[in-house]
Design a protein around this motif. Structure first.
Motif, PDB file in Angstrom:
ATOM      1  N   TYR A   1       0.826  -1.215   0.000  1.00 10.02           N
ATOM      2  CA  TYR A   1       0.000   0.000   0.000  1.00 10.02           C
ATOM      3  C   TYR A   1       0.857   1.261   0.000  1.00 10.02           C
ATOM      4  CZ  TYR A   1       1.211  -0.959   4.818  1.00 10.02           C
ATOM      5  OH  TYR A   1       1.912  -1.283   5.934  1.00 10.02           O
ATOM      6  N   CYS A   2       2.160   1.087   0.186  1.00 12.49           N
ATOM      7  CA  CYS A   2       3.060   2.237   0.333  1.00 12.49           C
ATOM      8  C   CYS A   2       3.920   2.465  -0.901  1.00 12.49           C
ATOM      9  CB  CYS A   2       3.939   2.029   1.560  1.00 12.49           C
ATOM     10  SG  CYS A   2       5.128   3.344   1.865  1.00 12.49           S
TER      11      CYS A   2
ATOM     12  N   THR B   1      11.031   9.682  10.496  1.00 14.85           N
ATOM     13  CA  THR B   1      10.341   8.616   9.796  1.00 14.85           C
ATOM     14  C   THR B   1      10.967   8.473   8.414  1.00 14.85           C
ATOM     15  OG1 THR B   1       8.151   7.976   8.963  1.00 14.85           O
ATOM     16  CG2 THR B   1       8.459  10.312   9.348  1.00 14.85           C
ATOM     17  N   GLY B   2      10.270   7.853   7.470  1.00 14.92           N
ATOM     18  CA  GLY B   2      10.851   7.682   6.150  1.00 14.92           C
ATOM     19  C   GLY B   2       9.754   7.270   5.180  1.00 14.92           C
TER      20      GLY B   2
ATOM     21  N   GLU C   1      12.420   4.035   5.609  1.00 15.21           N
ATOM     22  CA  GLU C   1      12.753   3.435   6.896  1.00 15.21           C
ATOM     23  C   GLU C   1      13.906   4.231   7.538  1.00 15.21           C
ATOM     24  OE1 GLU C   1      11.512   1.530   9.072  1.00 15.21           O
ATOM     25  OE2 GLU C   1      13.337   1.746  10.254  1.00 15.21           O
ATOM     26  N   PRO C   2      13.615   4.963   8.624  1.00 14.76           N
ATOM     27  CA  PRO C   2      14.656   5.827   9.188  1.00 14.76           C
ATOM     28  C   PRO C   2      15.899   5.058   9.640  1.00 14.76           C
ATOM     29  CG  PRO C   2      12.737   5.679  10.657  1.00 14.76           C
ATOM     30  CD  PRO C   2      12.330   5.083   9.356  1.00 14.76           C
TER      31      PRO C   2
ATOM     32  N   ASN D   1       9.793   0.277  10.718  1.00 14.84           N
ATOM     33  CA  ASN D   1       9.235  -1.046  10.410  1.00 14.84           C
ATOM     34  C   ASN D   1       9.830  -2.104  11.332  1.00 14.84           C
ATOM     35  OD1 ASN D   1      11.761  -1.832   9.375  1.00 14.84           O
ATOM     36  ND2 ASN D   1      11.195  -1.393   7.259  1.00 14.84           N
TER      37      ASN D   1
ATOM     38  N   SER E   1       5.462  -0.585  12.813  1.00  9.76           N
ATOM     39  CA  SER E   1       4.359  -0.964  11.920  1.00  9.76           C
ATOM     40  C   SER E   1       4.304  -2.475  11.714  1.00  9.76           C
ATOM     41  CB  SER E   1       4.552  -0.265  10.569  1.00  9.76           C
ATOM     42  OG  SER E   1       4.648   1.118  10.783  1.00  9.76           O
TER      43      SER E   1
ATOM     44  N   VAL F   1      -2.115  -0.972   9.329  1.00 12.99           N
ATOM     45  CA  VAL F   1      -2.957  -0.443   8.258  1.00 12.99           C
ATOM     46  C   VAL F   1      -4.081  -1.455   8.009  1.00 12.99           C
ATOM     47  CG1 VAL F   1      -3.035   0.261   5.831  1.00 12.99           C
ATOM     48  CG2 VAL F   1      -1.059   0.839   7.210  1.00 12.99           C
TER      49      VAL F   1
ATOM     50  N   ILE G   1      -4.989   2.191  11.037  1.00 11.44           N
ATOM     51  CA  ILE G   1      -4.935   3.320  10.092  1.00 11.44           C
ATOM     52  C   ILE G   1      -5.624   2.940   8.786  1.00 11.44           C
ATOM     53  CG2 ILE G   1      -3.351   4.896   8.874  1.00 11.44           C
ATOM     54  CD1 ILE G   1      -1.124   3.916  10.732  1.00 11.44           C
ATOM     55  N   GLU G   2      -6.397   3.866   8.245  1.00 12.01           N
ATOM     56  CA  GLU G   2      -6.974   3.630   6.905  1.00 12.01           C
ATOM     57  C   GLU G   2      -5.929   3.893   5.829  1.00 12.01           C
ATOM     58  OE1 GLU G   2     -10.261   6.338   6.787  1.00 12.01           O
ATOM     59  OE2 GLU G   2     -11.485   5.089   8.082  1.00 12.01           O
ATOM     60  N   THR G   3      -6.050   3.209   4.702  1.00 12.50           N
ATOM     61  CA  THR G   3      -5.114   3.493   3.601  1.00 12.50           C
ATOM     62  C   THR G   3      -5.404   4.874   3.031  1.00 12.50           C
ATOM     63  OG1 THR G   3      -6.593   2.331   2.122  1.00 12.50           O
ATOM     64  CG2 THR G   3      -4.596   1.179   2.747  1.00 12.50           C
ATOM     65  N   MET G   4      -4.326   5.589   2.756  1.00  8.86           N
ATOM     66  CA  MET G   4      -4.475   6.924   2.176  1.00  8.86           C
ATOM     67  C   MET G   4      -4.002   6.901   0.734  1.00  8.86           C
ATOM     68  SD  MET G   4      -3.075   9.269   5.242  1.00  8.86           S
ATOM     69  CE  MET G   4      -2.553   8.209   6.574  1.00  8.86           C
TER      70      MET G   4
ATOM     71  N   GLY H   1       4.254   9.688   6.340  1.00 11.17           N
ATOM     72  CA  GLY H   1       3.033   9.286   7.063  1.00 11.17           C
ATOM     73  C   GLY H   1       2.775  10.105   8.304  1.00 11.17           C
TER      74      GLY H   1
HETATM   75  N1  SAM Z   1       9.039   2.594   7.368  1.00 16.18           N
HETATM   76  C1  SAM Z   1       8.444   3.037   8.577  1.00 16.18           C
HETATM   77  C2  SAM Z   1       7.240   2.230   8.935  1.00 16.18           C
HETATM   78  O1  SAM Z   1       6.738   1.482   8.071  1.00 16.18           O
HETATM   79  O2  SAM Z   1       6.795   2.322  10.068  1.00 16.18           O
HETATM   80  C3  SAM Z   1       8.125   4.521   8.607  1.00 16.18           C
HETATM   81  C4  SAM Z   1       7.513   5.122   7.358  1.00 16.18           C
HETATM   82  S1  SAM Z   1       5.903   4.518   6.915  1.00 16.18           S
HETATM   83  C5  SAM Z   1       5.589   5.475   5.461  1.00 16.18           C
HETATM   84  C6  SAM Z   1       4.892   5.243   8.179  1.00 16.18           C
HETATM   85  C7  SAM Z   1       3.524   4.653   8.354  1.00 16.18           C
HETATM   86  O3  SAM Z   1       2.750   4.924   7.218  1.00 16.18           O
HETATM   87  C8  SAM Z   1       3.506   3.131   8.506  1.00 16.18           C
HETATM   88  O4  SAM Z   1       2.789   2.775   9.670  1.00 16.18           O
HETATM   89  C9  SAM Z   1       2.804   2.640   7.272  1.00 16.18           C
HETATM   90  O5  SAM Z   1       2.073   1.469   7.526  1.00 16.18           O
HETATM   91  C10 SAM Z   1       1.938   3.813   6.926  1.00 16.18           C
HETATM   92  N2  SAM Z   1       1.563   3.901   5.509  1.00 16.18           N
HETATM   93  C11 SAM Z   1       2.341   3.800   4.408  1.00 16.18           C
HETATM   94  N3  SAM Z   1       1.630   4.008   3.279  1.00 16.18           N
HETATM   95  C12 SAM Z   1       0.361   4.247   3.664  1.00 16.18           C
HETATM   96  C13 SAM Z   1      -0.855   4.552   2.973  1.00 16.18           C
HETATM   97  N4  SAM Z   1      -0.901   4.662   1.653  1.00 16.18           N
HETATM   98  N5  SAM Z   1      -1.964   4.749   3.719  1.00 16.18           N
HETATM   99  C14 SAM Z   1      -1.931   4.667   5.069  1.00 16.18           C
HETATM  100  N6  SAM Z   1      -0.823   4.396   5.783  1.00 16.18           N
HETATM  101  C15 SAM Z   1       0.311   4.180   5.092  1.00 16.18           C
END
Ligand code: SAM
Ligand code: SF4
Length: 329
Positions: free
Chosen positions: A26-27, A64-65, A67-68, A98, A120, A160, A187-190, A329
């Motif tokens: 989803y990311c 964050t990132g 992956e920080p 992560n 996550s 998510v 968390i809902e997907t964005m 995020g």
């Molecule tokens: N890599 C780290 C992690 O996964 O925790 C930090 C960055 S990640 C982008 C931060 C959070 O955003 C994570 O909990 C991830 O599940 C969530 N995330 C990523 N893409 C997303 C999306 N499209 N909609 C909702 N949450 C999302």
């Protein structure tokens, strides 16, 4: 920093890298093109930028990132930013991860003043975990969580909610977290960035997550506020917090105190809008912070009242072209 809608901006999220060792479906797309390293701010520049925000009243910083913890030398940034915790200018320094590198870094993070972390995890089924992260190893993340607890870090799990993927995991995740003293947020997907599948097939409102959980757990609304967008409930059976983030079905913009900076120094005033300000140019243009401060002030003056996310039939493409890994995020 007070924005035009009277909101006091005290929470800065910094994406320290767009790279990651996972490729959550989803990311990110499977085949991502990452930024050339030359475009990314150095750790010294990130420190200067964060410190400028602390001087302007930011009280909480989340790295964050991407992956920080895969960014080389990142402990040096935690260490240097830790000085603001020691002198009281900053109230909290934290990260979202992560968890893949936590076993290695947990105790060092604690030594730099980090007290709480977000990790996550979308499923406790190892095979599904590997599938959703495209190659991540759950056992490695679990070892990281144990190391974090041993180091005294408080853990919140981010999950998510994904339709037809992890609905049957929600209750188990709450129980698993309860036993270990972790809080959890769903968390809902964005709609951020092109990915390989259609988001409407993934979208599950957190109101449904709550209904599913209430079959097994007693959730009581509470007023806990972590300074983020979560609404929290307490689980009567375990005492832990369960949070819900619903950027799409419920608008949390009225109390938004957050801004985001990317690893290239772009300041986003809203996760759900494309307007941004380049901080890298003023940062590099002079050693003093006057130019930088001016650009920040001008940008805060444009913070929008709310985002414009939509996921609905016929409108399921990305609302914004940048990926979550850009703004973190
Ligand atoms: N890599 C780290 C992690 O996964 O925790 C930090 C960055 S990640 C982008 C931060 C959070 O955003 C994570 O909990 C991830 O599940 C969530 N995330 C990523 N893409 C997303 C999306 N499209 N909609 C909702 N949450 C999302
Ligand atoms: Fe990486 Fe985090 Fe995005 Fe997953 S959600 S691909 S771990 S940045």
């Amino acid at each position: 920093m007070i924005d035009p809608n009277g909101r006091n901006i005290t929470y800065l999220r910094v994406s320290v890298t767009d790279r990651c060792d996972f490729r959550c479906v989803y990311c990110m797309a499977e085949d991502m093109t990452f930024l050339p390293k030359s475009e990314v701010l150095s750790l010294e520049e990130l420190d200067r930028l964060c410190s400028a925000f602390v001087a302007k009243g930011v009280k909480k910083i989340r790295l964050t990132g991407g992956e920080p913890l895969v960014r080389r030398g990142i402990m040096g940034l935690f260490e240097s930013l830790g000085r603001h915790l020691k002198n009281g200018a900053l109230e909290e320094l934290t990260l979202t991860t992560n968890g893949s590198q936590l076993e290695k870094y947990a105790s060092e993070l604690a030594s730099h003043g980090i007290k709480r972390i977000n990790v996550s995890i979308d499923t406790l089924d190892s095979e599904k975990f590997s599938q959703i992260t495209r190659g991540g190893r759950l056992d490695q993340v679990k070892r990281g969580l144990i190391a974090a607890t041993d180091a005294g870090l408080h853990i919140k799990i981010n999950t998510v909610a994904l339709k037809d993927f992890n609905e049957n995991q929600f209750s188990g995740l709450v129980g698993w977290c309860g036993k270990r003293g972790y809080d959890i947020t769903f968390i809902e997907t964005m709609p951020l960035g092109e990915i390989d599948s259609d988001r409407i097939t993934q979208y599950l409102p957190v109101s449904k997550v709550r209904k599913i959980l209430e079959k097994d757990w007693t959730l009581k609304d509470n007023n806990y506020n972590s300074g983020g967008p979560s609404r929290y409930t307490s689980v009567a059976e375990t005492g832990q917090y369960v949070g819900f983030i619903s950027p799409l079905s419920h608008n949390f913009c009225a109390t938004c105190n957050r801004i985001r900076v990317t690893c290239t120094g772009k300041l986003y005033m809203c996760l759900g809008q494309d307007d941004n300000a380049d901080l890298r140019a003023p940062l590099r243009a002079s050693e003093g912070n006057e130019l930088l401060d001016n650009v920040i002030d001008e940008a805060i003056g444009r913070k929008p009242k709310s985002h414009e996310f939509v996921i609905e039939p016929g409108n399921a493409g990305p609302a914004l072209t940048r990926h979550m890994s850009v703004t973190g995020g």
